[in-house]
Design an enzyme around this catalytic site. Structure first.
Site, PDB file in Angstrom:
ATOM      1  N   GLU A 155      -1.124   1.401  -5.102  1.00 48.42           N
ATOM      2  CA  GLU A 155      -0.932   0.173  -4.332  1.00 48.42           C
ATOM      3  C   GLU A 155      -0.865  -1.029  -5.269  1.00 48.42           C
ATOM      4  O   GLU A 155      -1.768  -1.245  -6.074  1.00 48.42           O
ATOM      5  CB  GLU A 155      -2.088   0.027  -3.335  1.00 48.42           C
ATOM      6  CG  GLU A 155      -2.263   1.274  -2.479  1.00 48.42           C
ATOM      7  CD  GLU A 155      -3.569   1.287  -1.690  1.00 48.42           C
ATOM      8  OE1 GLU A 155      -4.041   0.216  -1.284  1.00 48.42           O
ATOM      9  OE2 GLU A 155      -4.111   2.386  -1.481  1.00 48.42           O
TER      10      GLU A 155
ATOM     11  N   HIS B  73       0.848  -1.203   0.000  1.00 50.54           N
ATOM     12  CA  HIS B  73       0.000   0.000   0.000  1.00 50.54           C
ATOM     13  C   HIS B  73       0.888   1.261   0.000  1.00 50.54           C
ATOM     14  O   HIS B  73       0.942   2.003   0.982  1.00 50.54           O
ATOM     15  CB  HIS B  73      -0.859  -0.095   1.263  1.00 50.54           C
ATOM     16  CG  HIS B  73      -1.922   0.934   1.461  1.00 50.54           C
ATOM     17  ND1 HIS B  73      -1.706   2.289   1.373  1.00 50.54           N
ATOM     18  CD2 HIS B  73      -3.228   0.781   1.784  1.00 50.54           C
ATOM     19  CE1 HIS B  73      -2.841   2.920   1.646  1.00 50.54           C
ATOM     20  NE2 HIS B  73      -3.766   2.033   1.892  1.00 50.54           N
TER      21      HIS B  73
END
Ligand code: BG6
Length: 278
Positions: free
Chosen positions: A254, A154
């Site tokens: 991400e 992420h």
């Protein structure tokens, strides 16, 4: 140089310096929270008000969302899984050359993890720190039964001004708009003038982050989905460990296996999600 550090509250991290780069990795979550190439601006964004507390995910850097991405069907379970708040071990360090440092962190199933997710697993993050940041997240199923995962590296990127950046490489890709739950098709570059929370699918090429003075590359392997997120004004105010105006200087790209890109891992098999950033 590799140095182990500990904050007064017990929060541990590793500092890595070589001739090309400088990085910091927390043992909680195998969370890379700083990466910069020599004499350049940091690539990763880190909130000025981030918590470095055991049990709370750092706001910024590269949280590891695993073994599920986003909310779980069971809403008593933590968003983005438990790997990012678990304490990992350092399995290996290798100062391969003056230019490259390799670190492997490892998380294994435990009594606590089995309560949250009933499978036996081994999870490794292989990090290479150089003029590129390479992260390989390897999941091994050591259970007798198959399991399904969704996951993400992420990555929070630091940007000069959210109004002046563009993400290239996702043109014509289908995506799930997490704000409306509708499926859409991307047209052209992604620019930002409102909240964006999307899971792109069928992504096979690199994604570029074009900023005023630099272009960053995100190359993914073992993944067909990319999440693009900026909370914008109202959500930023509601977010933990984020200043009200933080949305102006960050965005997330991400590298994921999310939504339709969920993966099944059979007993004794492994899956690696890899992201290279430079
Ligand atoms: C993103 C999601 O991946 O993570 C967003 O798409 C979410 O919806 C964001 O708000 C941050 O999540 P968290 O749990 O770190 O606050």
């Amino acid at each position: 140089m590799i140095e182990y550090k500990k904050l007064s509250n017990g929060f541990e991290y590793i500092e890595i310096k070589n001739s090309l780069a400088y990085a910091k990795i927390a043992l909680q979550g195998a969370h890379i929270f700083h990466y910069e190439q020599n004499s350049k601006e940091p690539i990763l964004w880190l909130s000025e008000t981030s918590d470095f507390e055991i049990g709370k995910s750092i706001r910024g850097g590269v949280p590891i969302c695993w073994p599920w991405f986003g909310l779980n069907k069971d809403d008593s379970l933590p968003q983005h899984g438990f790997a990012r708040t678990s304490i990992w071990g350092v399995a290996n360090t290798d100062e391969r050359s003056a230019d490259i440092t390799l670190i492997t962190l490892k998380l294994e199933y435990s009594k606590e993890s089995l309560k949250l997710w009933p499978y036996k697993f081994e999870l490794e993050l292989h990090v290479s720190i150089s003029d590129r940041l390479t992260m390989e997240l390897k999941t091994t199923n050591i259970d007798e039964k198959s399991f399904e995962i969704t996951q993400a590296l992420h990555t929070y990127f630091s940007v000069s001004d959210i109004l002046h950046v563009a993400i290239r490489g996702l043109d014509k890709k289908p995506y799930l708009d997490a704000l409306t739950f509708k499926k859409e098709i991307q047209s052209g570059d992604i620019t930002f003038n409102q909240e964006v929370d999307r899971v792109y699918q069928e992504v096979s090429d690199e994604v570029l982050l074009k900023d005023k003075n630099r272009i960053l590359h995100v190359e993914n392997e073992g993944s067909c989905s990319v999440v693009v997120w900026n909370p914008w004004i109202a959500k930023c105010k509601r977010m933990s460990a984020m200043r009200d105006d933080a949305y102006k200087s960050m965005l997330c790209i991400e590298s994921a296996n999310a939504f339709e890109d969920e993966r099944v891992i059979k007993s004794n098999e492994s899956l690696t999600l890899k992201a290279t950033i430079y």
